[in-house]
Design a protein around this motif. Structure first.
Motif, mmCIF file in Angstrom:
data_model
loop_
_atom_site.group_PDB
_atom_site.id
_atom_site.type_symbol
_atom_site.label_atom_id
_atom_site.label_comp_id
_atom_site.label_asym_id
_atom_site.label_seq_id
_atom_site.Cartn_x
_atom_site.Cartn_y
_atom_site.Cartn_z
ATOM 1 N N VAL A 60 36.616 -29.210 7.987
ATOM 2 C CA VAL A 60 37.190 -28.138 7.388
ATOM 3 C C VAL A 60 38.646 -27.592 8.049
ATOM 4 N N GLU A 61 38.800 -27.964 9.316
ATOM 5 C CA GLU A 61 40.149 -27.678 9.823
ATOM 6 C C GLU A 61 41.261 -28.727 9.442
ATOM 7 N N LYS A 62 40.823 -29.851 9.521
ATOM 8 C CA LYS A 62 41.448 -30.739 8.865
ATOM 9 C C LYS A 62 42.099 -30.699 7.548
ATOM 10 N N LEU A 63 41.246 -30.213 6.795
ATOM 11 C CA LEU A 63 41.408 -30.034 5.365
ATOM 12 C C LEU A 63 42.491 -28.818 5.264
ATOM 13 N N ALA A 64 42.147 -27.638 5.995
ATOM 14 C CA ALA A 64 43.249 -26.542 6.042
ATOM 15 C C ALA A 64 44.508 -27.095 6.393
ATOM 16 N N LYS A 65 44.784 -27.936 7.378
ATOM 17 C CA LYS A 65 45.883 -28.481 7.891
ATOM 18 C C LYS A 65 46.877 -29.177 6.798
ATOM 19 N N GLU A 66 46.079 -29.960 5.951
ATOM 20 C CA GLU A 66 46.485 -30.659 4.902
ATOM 21 C C GLU A 66 46.974 -29.680 4.114
ATOM 22 N N PHE A 67 46.332 -28.550 3.602
ATOM 23 C CA PHE A 67 46.835 -27.592 2.653
ATOM 24 C C PHE A 67 48.127 -26.985 3.052
ATOM 25 N N GLU A 68 48.011 -26.505 4.327
ATOM 26 C CA GLU A 68 49.096 -25.864 5.140
ATOM 27 C C GLU A 68 50.585 -26.729 4.823
ATOM 28 N N LYS A 69 50.434 -28.151 4.946
ATOM 29 C CA LYS A 69 51.386 -28.933 4.870
ATOM 30 C C LYS A 69 51.824 -29.001 3.354
ATOM 31 N N ASP A 70 51.179 -28.942 2.616
ATOM 32 C CA ASP A 70 51.631 -28.684 1.271
ATOM 33 C C ASP A 70 52.183 -27.359 0.783
ATOM 34 N N HIS A 71 51.792 -26.611 1.420
ATOM 35 C CA HIS A 71 52.331 -24.901 1.256
ATOM 36 C C HIS A 71 52.695 -24.403 2.528
ATOM 37 N N PRO A 72 53.903 -24.701 3.037
ATOM 38 C CA PRO A 72 54.439 -24.309 4.338
ATOM 39 C C PRO A 72 54.378 -22.884 4.648
ATOM 40 N N ASN A 73 54.309 -22.072 3.838
ATOM 41 C CA ASN A 73 54.282 -20.537 3.913
ATOM 42 C C ASN A 73 53.035 -20.246 4.292
ATOM 43 N N VAL A 74 52.127 -20.936 4.188
ATOM 44 C CA VAL A 74 50.756 -20.493 4.550
ATOM 45 C C VAL A 74 50.205 -21.025 5.667
ATOM 46 N N SER A 75 49.740 -20.256 6.499
ATOM 47 C CA SER A 75 49.055 -20.443 7.670
ATOM 48 C C SER A 75 47.346 -20.197 7.788
ATOM 49 N N ILE A 76 46.609 -20.863 8.040
ATOM 50 C CA ILE A 76 45.040 -20.826 7.901
ATOM 51 C C ILE A 76 44.327 -20.766 9.410
#
Length: 439
Positions: A60-76
């Motif tokens: 899940v952490e890995k997937l969250a990092k991918e999402f953050e990369k695609d959406h730089p304004n979002v940190s999870i």
């Protein structure tokens, strides 16, 4: 598979008992006001409690990092949230009281109604109605679990399972009995169980829990539903399982246990699976969590749907959820939804649920290479996934369910051990259940 997948349907008494505490603390102070207008480019910090074991947590952490990369304004900020999944409810309760709760949290399905009544969840009903979300790819039971009152949708399904019929080919072959098929009725099942039973070798045709736990209870629900019965009335404040459908279902099990003596009555909830794996029980009703142990034991087994009543092969499922919480901040609400929709899409689910050995969340994943690889490793997993279409009803998520479960579980256990009659036992259980539902 064993280390990361969880038996979601089995909710501990401790976890369920905590729901009473939640009702008290959920009505605490409201959250402070955040962004009142949506700005999709604004910096957003989200908190997610996963309730997962280490391997699944890392995915899940890995997937969250991918999402953050695609959406730089979002940190999870992703973390387990608590030392165990069961402790998440208490942590959420304390968080509600102190205005320190996450944007997204894993939750047992049994907690759904308490979370909704807290007033802290987001309602995403309008958003999931978008055809692009493909909401109908989730099973009926999974959708109903995140819509506990039918008025709001408080999140997305997270993990699904169901009960299927597992049969031991070695036991069947030794007895000269044909393997079960998807067209089997409960009469076919009972007849086979009798033929498989051998007192001389202490081999049984079937096994059933008489511990009185939720294991005892949830195994009963498919019998009730297939006979046209309901657990609760429409208002969900009265138990109705003592109907003719319930009595017929319990009488059937009693007759197998007492008259046929074809049922191994398990006081432990664990011994029956061990006996099945070691070729001492012909059939059990279980789920995907069982396949790892069977593979390890080199048990020659098969999987099919539950026997049916008049073509009805309903099963029971124990879906868990990703609950979304409202912080009175439109930006956080928007991105919480966006991330969770993305996480539960087929592409990402194959890299998380399927990767750790769980059933796929969505029907569209069944033919994917990722899931087919798991099927090759754990034969029968595909049958269990297809069986999701038979998970048409969700177990109640009302606060009194734990008391109801204990009441009917005790009744079933007593009757199967010859300590009561089906009608009177269920009548007594309904009285105890109604008391629990009223508290």
């Amino acid at each position: 598979m064993k280390a990361t997948s969880r038996r979601t349907a089995f909710l501990t008494t401790t976890a369920l008992a905590l729901t009473a505490a939640v009702v008290v603390t959920l009505t605490g102070c409201g959250s402070s006001q955040g962004a009142t207008t949506l700005d999709k480019s604004a910096k957003v910090q989200l908190t997610m409690w996963t309730g997962q074991t280490e391997e699944a947590e890392k995915l899940v952490e890995k997937l969250a990092k991918e999402f953050e990369k695609d959406h730089p304004n979002v940190s999870i900020d992703v973390s387990p949230g608590a030392s165990s999944t069961e402790d998440l409810l208490q942590k959420l309760s304390a968080g509600f009281a102190g205005n320190n709760y996450p944007d997204i949290s894993y939750a047992f399905g049994a907690w759904a109604s308490q979370l909704e009544t807290s007033g802290r969840t987001l309602d995403i009903t309008d958003r999931v109605s978008d055809p692009a979300v493909k909401w109908d790819e989730f099973s009926d039971a999974a959708r109903k679990t995140v819509q506990p009152t039918g008025k709001k949708t408080i999140g997305f399904p997270a993990i699904v399972d169901n009960l299927s019929l597992l049969y031991n080919k070695t036991v069947f072959d030794k007895a000269g009995v044909a393997y079960p098929t998807a067209d089997w009725t409960w009469d076919d099942f009972r007849d086979a169980a009798k033929k498989l039973t051998d007192a001389a070798t202490e081999t049984y045709g079937y096994a059933y829990s008489v511990s009185g736990s939720e294991e005892t209870t949830w195994q009963f629900w498919p019998h009730l539903w297939q006979n046209g019965g309901e657990i609760l009335n429409k208002d969900q404040n009265k138990a109705t399982f003592n109907s003719a459908a319930g009595v017929n279902a319990l009488t059937y099990l009693r007759d197998m246990a007492i008259d046929d003596k074809s049922v191994y009555l398990d006081q432990t909830d664990t011994k029956f699976a061990q006996l099945f794996a070691s070729d001492r029980i012909g059939m059990i009703t279980s789920g995907p969590w069982q396949l790892y142990d069977l593979k390890t034991a080199k048990t020659d087994y098969g999987v099919t749907t539950l026997p049916g009543t008049k073509g009805d092969h309903q099963t029971v499922s124990g879906p868990d959820i990703w609950a979304l919480f409202d912080h009175k901040d439109k930006n956080r609400a928007y991105w919480s939804y966006q991330f969770t929709e993305w996480l539960t899409s087929a592409a990402q689910d194959e890299r998380w649920n399927v990767a750790v050995g769980n059933l796929p969340l969505r029907s569209s994943e069944v033919d994917s290479p990722a899931f087919q690889a798991q099927v090759k490793a754990y034969p029968g997993l595909d049958i269990m996934a297809a069986n999701s279409v038979n998970a048409k009803q969700a177990r109640p998520t009302v606060p009194g369910y734990v008391g109801l479960s204990e009441a009917i579980g005790s009744a079933i256990s007593n009757v199967l051990q010859g300590k009561g009659e089906p009608q009177s036992a269920l009548d007594s259980a309904v009285k105890k259940s109604d008391q629990a539902l009223s508290e």
